[in-house]
Motif scaffolding. Structure first.
Motif, PDB file in Angstrom:
ATOM      1  N   HIS A  74     -24.491 -37.763  70.599  1.00  0.00           N
ATOM      2  CA  HIS A  74     -24.768 -38.844  71.722  1.00  0.00           C
ATOM      3  C   HIS A  74     -25.346 -38.199  72.481  1.00  0.00           C
ATOM      4  CE1 HIS A  74     -21.701 -40.909  69.196  1.00  0.00           C
ATOM      5  NE2 HIS A  74     -20.584 -39.911  69.956  1.00  0.00           N
ATOM      6  N   GLU A  75     -25.763 -39.127  73.403  1.00  0.00           N
ATOM      7  CA  GLU A  75     -26.398 -39.379  74.632  1.00  0.00           C
ATOM      8  C   GLU A  75     -25.853 -38.112  75.652  1.00  0.00           C
ATOM      9  OE1 GLU A  75     -29.830 -39.255  74.732  1.00  0.00           O
ATOM     10  OE2 GLU A  75     -29.390 -40.740  73.267  1.00  0.00           O
ATOM     11  N   PRO A  76     -26.136 -36.941  76.556  1.00  0.00           N
ATOM     12  CA  PRO A  76     -27.846 -37.087  76.267  1.00  0.00           C
ATOM     13  C   PRO A  76     -28.276 -35.505  75.906  1.00  0.00           C
ATOM     14  CG  PRO A  76     -26.498 -35.728  78.208  1.00  0.00           C
ATOM     15  CD  PRO A  76     -25.691 -36.546  77.592  1.00  0.00           C
ATOM     16  N   GLU A  77     -26.946 -35.392  74.919  1.00  0.00           N
ATOM     17  CA  GLU A  77     -27.937 -34.654  74.037  1.00  0.00           C
ATOM     18  C   GLU A  77     -28.672 -34.944  72.785  1.00  0.00           C
ATOM     19  OE1 GLU A  77     -24.587 -34.948  75.048  1.00  0.00           O
ATOM     20  OE2 GLU A  77     -24.196 -32.897  76.001  1.00  0.00           O
ATOM     21  N   ARG A  78     -28.669 -35.730  73.160  1.00  0.00           N
ATOM     22  CA  ARG A  78     -29.463 -36.980  71.493  1.00  0.00           C
ATOM     23  C   ARG A  78     -30.102 -36.125  72.023  1.00  0.00           C
ATOM     24  NH1 ARG A  78     -28.967 -41.094  67.184  1.00  0.00           N
ATOM     25  NH2 ARG A  78     -31.448 -41.798  67.420  1.00  0.00           N
ATOM     26  N   SER A  79     -31.045 -36.585  73.268  1.00  0.00           N
ATOM     27  CA  SER A  79     -32.434 -36.763  72.917  1.00  0.00           C
ATOM     28  C   SER A  79     -32.552 -35.587  73.240  1.00  0.00           C
ATOM     29  CB  SER A  79     -32.694 -37.059  74.874  1.00  0.00           C
ATOM     30  OG  SER A  79     -31.978 -39.212  74.892  1.00  0.00           O
ATOM     31  N   GLU A  80     -32.076 -34.353  74.017  1.00  0.00           N
ATOM     32  CA  GLU A  80     -32.505 -33.186  73.801  1.00  0.00           C
ATOM     33  C   GLU A  80     -33.061 -32.316  72.735  1.00  0.00           C
ATOM     34  OE1 GLU A  80     -29.533 -29.783  75.789  1.00  0.00           O
ATOM     35  OE2 GLU A  80     -30.817 -28.049  74.942  1.00  0.00           O
ATOM     36  N   GLN A  81     -32.260 -32.064  71.294  1.00  0.00           N
ATOM     37  CA  GLN A  81     -32.204 -32.747  70.119  1.00  0.00           C
ATOM     38  C   GLN A  81     -33.452 -32.708  69.479  1.00  0.00           C
ATOM     39  OE1 GLN A  81     -28.737 -32.823  67.355  1.00  0.00           O
ATOM     40  NE2 GLN A  81     -29.914 -31.687  65.200  1.00  0.00           N
ATOM     41  N   ILE A  82     -33.616 -34.057  70.283  1.00  0.00           N
ATOM     42  CA  ILE A  82     -35.462 -34.661  69.227  1.00  0.00           C
ATOM     43  C   ILE A  82     -36.195 -34.357  69.975  1.00  0.00           C
ATOM     44  CG2 ILE A  82     -36.909 -36.713  69.259  1.00  0.00           C
ATOM     45  CD1 ILE A  82     -33.752 -38.393  68.812  1.00  0.00           C
ATOM     46  N   GLN A  83     -35.774 -33.518  71.162  1.00  0.00           N
ATOM     47  CA  GLN A  83     -37.008 -32.662  71.986  1.00  0.00           C
ATOM     48  C   GLN A  83     -37.113 -31.881  71.350  1.00  0.00           C
ATOM     49  OE1 GLN A  83     -36.943 -32.890  76.053  1.00  0.00           O
ATOM     50  NE2 GLN A  83     -38.252 -30.655  76.046  1.00  0.00           N
ATOM     51  N   ARG A  84     -36.370 -30.842  71.150  1.00  0.00           N
ATOM     52  CA  ARG A  84     -36.831 -29.569  70.875  1.00  0.00           C
ATOM     53  C   ARG A  84     -36.817 -29.244  69.181  1.00  0.00           C
ATOM     54  NH1 ARG A  84     -33.652 -25.026  72.140  1.00  0.00           N
ATOM     55  NH2 ARG A  84     -32.501 -25.314  73.880  1.00  0.00           N
ATOM     56  N   LEU A  85     -36.838 -30.939  68.356  1.00  0.00           N
ATOM     57  CA  LEU A  85     -37.261 -31.043  67.521  1.00  0.00           C
ATOM     58  C   LEU A  85     -39.164 -31.040  67.102  1.00  0.00           C
ATOM     59  CD1 LEU A  85     -34.275 -32.421  65.483  1.00  0.00           C
ATOM     60  CD2 LEU A  85     -35.006 -30.171  64.664  1.00  0.00           C
ATOM     61  N   LYS A  86     -39.193 -31.781  67.789  1.00  0.00           N
ATOM     62  CA  LYS A  86     -39.845 -32.546  67.997  1.00  0.00           C
ATOM     63  C   LYS A  86     -41.135 -31.426  68.733  1.00  0.00           C
ATOM     64  CE  LYS A  86     -41.091 -36.964  69.732  1.00  0.00           C
ATOM     65  NZ  LYS A  86     -40.870 -37.844  71.476  1.00  0.00           N
ATOM     66  N   ALA A  87     -40.592 -30.436  69.695  1.00  0.00           N
ATOM     67  CA  ALA A  87     -41.418 -29.294  69.532  1.00  0.00           C
ATOM     68  C   ALA A  87     -40.832 -27.933  68.900  1.00  0.00           C
ATOM     69  CB  ALA A  87     -41.046 -28.891  70.829  1.00  0.00           C
ATOM     70  N   GLU A  88     -40.755 -28.440  67.731  1.00  0.00           N
ATOM     71  CA  GLU A  88     -40.929 -27.338  66.115  1.00  0.00           C
ATOM     72  C   GLU A  88     -42.332 -27.872  64.953  1.00  0.00           C
ATOM     73  OE1 GLU A  88     -37.642 -26.095  64.581  1.00  0.00           O
ATOM     74  OE2 GLU A  88     -36.910 -24.752  66.680  1.00  0.00           O
ATOM     75  N   GLY A  89     -41.881 -29.445  65.353  1.00  0.00           N
ATOM     76  CA  GLY A  89     -43.242 -29.897  64.446  1.00  0.00           C
ATOM     77  C   GLY A  89     -42.327 -31.106  63.890  1.00  0.00           C
ATOM     78  N   VAL A  90     -41.509 -31.255  63.824  1.00  0.00           N
ATOM     79  CA  VAL A  90     -40.823 -31.806  62.863  1.00  0.00           C
ATOM     80  C   VAL A  90     -41.174 -33.122  63.251  1.00  0.00           C
ATOM     81  CG1 VAL A  90     -38.142 -32.485  61.858  1.00  0.00           C
ATOM     82  CG2 VAL A  90     -38.851 -30.547  62.551  1.00  0.00           C
ATOM     83  N   LYS A  91     -41.316 -34.262  62.053  1.00  0.00           N
ATOM     84  CA  LYS A  91     -41.449 -35.427  62.081  1.00  0.00           C
ATOM     85  C   LYS A  91     -39.739 -36.792  62.261  1.00  0.00           C
ATOM     86  CE  LYS A  91     -46.275 -35.861  60.926  1.00  0.00           C
ATOM     87  NZ  LYS A  91     -46.830 -35.798  61.271  1.00  0.00           N
ATOM     88  N   LEU A  92     -40.129 -37.277  62.837  1.00  0.00           N
ATOM     89  CA  LEU A  92     -38.999 -38.468  63.051  1.00  0.00           C
ATOM     90  C   LEU A  92     -39.586 -39.629  63.323  1.00  0.00           C
ATOM     91  CD1 LEU A  92     -38.088 -38.403  66.662  1.00  0.00           C
ATOM     92  CD2 LEU A  92     -38.889 -36.184  66.146  1.00  0.00           C
ATOM     93  N   SER A  93     -38.610 -40.475  63.006  1.00  0.00           N
ATOM     94  CA  SER A  93     -39.220 -42.395  63.144  1.00  0.00           C
ATOM     95  C   SER A  93     -38.999 -42.502  64.429  1.00  0.00           C
ATOM     96  CB  SER A  93     -38.453 -42.915  62.167  1.00  0.00           C
ATOM     97  OG  SER A  93     -37.180 -43.470  62.468  1.00  0.00           O
ATOM     98  N   GLU A  94     -39.559 -43.951  64.826  1.00  0.00           N
ATOM     99  CA  GLU A  94     -39.012 -44.292  66.497  1.00  0.00           C
ATOM    100  C   GLU A  94     -37.460 -44.324  66.771  1.00  0.00           C
ATOM    101  OE1 GLU A  94     -41.191 -44.785  69.017  1.00  0.00           O
ATOM    102  OE2 GLU A  94     -43.157 -44.373  67.191  1.00  0.00           O
ATOM    103  N   ARG A  95     -36.532 -45.142  65.722  1.00  0.00           N
ATOM    104  CA  ARG A  95     -35.536 -45.381  66.157  1.00  0.00           C
ATOM    105  C   ARG A  95     -35.061 -43.682  66.253  1.00  0.00           C
ATOM    106  NH1 ARG A  95     -32.219 -48.483  63.873  1.00  0.00           N
ATOM    107  NH2 ARG A  95     -31.024 -49.691  65.616  1.00  0.00           N
ATOM    108  N   GLY A  96     -35.730 -42.508  66.090  1.00  0.00           N
ATOM    109  CA  GLY A  96     -34.674 -41.394  66.338  1.00  0.00           C
ATOM    110  C   GLY A  96     -34.453 -40.980  64.803  1.00  0.00           C
ATOM    111  N   ARG A  97     -34.647 -40.968  63.725  1.00  0.00           N
ATOM    112  CA  ARG A  97     -34.310 -40.869  62.512  1.00  0.00           C
ATOM    113  C   ARG A  97     -35.665 -39.846  61.541  1.00  0.00           C
ATOM    114  NH1 ARG A  97     -31.058 -45.230  59.318  1.00  0.00           N
ATOM    115  NH2 ARG A  97     -30.485 -43.709  57.452  1.00  0.00           N
ATOM    116  N   PHE A  98     -33.959 -39.150  60.887  1.00  0.00           N
ATOM    117  CA  PHE A  98     -35.218 -38.187  60.360  1.00  0.00           C
ATOM    118  C   PHE A  98     -35.597 -38.359  59.092  1.00  0.00           C
ATOM    119  CE2 PHE A  98     -34.163 -36.541  64.329  1.00  0.00           C
ATOM    120  CZ  PHE A  98     -34.482 -35.542  64.587  1.00  0.00           C
ATOM    121  N   VAL A  99     -37.161 -37.195  58.188  1.00  0.00           N
ATOM    122  CA  VAL A  99     -37.201 -37.968  56.520  1.00  0.00           C
ATOM    123  C   VAL A  99     -37.160 -38.654  56.387  1.00  0.00           C
ATOM    124  CG1 VAL A  99     -36.104 -37.210  55.618  1.00  0.00           C
ATOM    125  CG2 VAL A  99     -36.129 -35.819  56.969  1.00  0.00           C
TER     126      VAL A  99
END
Length: 104
Positions: A74-99
């Motif tokens: 849940h927020e705010p950890e959710r945002s942090e996780q998304i940011q970390r994954l982004k930093a590793e080049g993991v793709k995700l959709s707009e709504r914060g959904r993966f793969v």
DNA sequence: TTCATGACCGTAG
DNA sequence: ACTACGGCCATGA
């Protein structure tokens, strides 16, 4: 008091090891981790383990998501996780959904 | 011991 | 793609 690695239950140690094996830039699910650790329906155990031991044991907790591709936090950890994954080049959709490459 | 809870999962609508 | 529901099971009150 936080438990040391040696004080953990065998299953918990296996869970930790499996999470450590997740390569950079890649994600895995609670369910997959559980299976690889030998726990058939242990997804919840994996989640619990992460919740309490992620920082104490230097685990790449951000590389673990739900089997449906969503972020479990849940927020705010959710945002942090998304940011970390982004930093590793993991793709995700707009709504914060993966793969979207493989559903489930 | 029973009861509620949750960083979950799969199916069905 | 999204919600609802039942199932799952370790943990803590």
């Amino acid at each position: 008091m936080v438990k040391t690695y040696d004080e953990l239950k065998p299953e918990t140690k296996r869970i930790i090891e499996e999470i450590r094996k997740i390569p950079y830039g890649q994600v895995s699910s609670y369910r997959d981790i559980a299976y690889r650790a030998g726990l058939i329906n242990g997804a919840r155990q994996v989640a619990r383990a992460l919740h309490g031991l992620s920082e104490a044991h230097q685990l790449p907790w951000w590389r673990v998501i739900r089997s449906d591709g969503n972020i479990a936090l849940h927020e705010p950890e959710r945002s942090e996780q998304i940011q970390r994954l982004k930093a590793e080049g993991v793709k995700l959709s707009e709504r914060g959904r993966f793969v979207p490459g493989q559903k489930r």
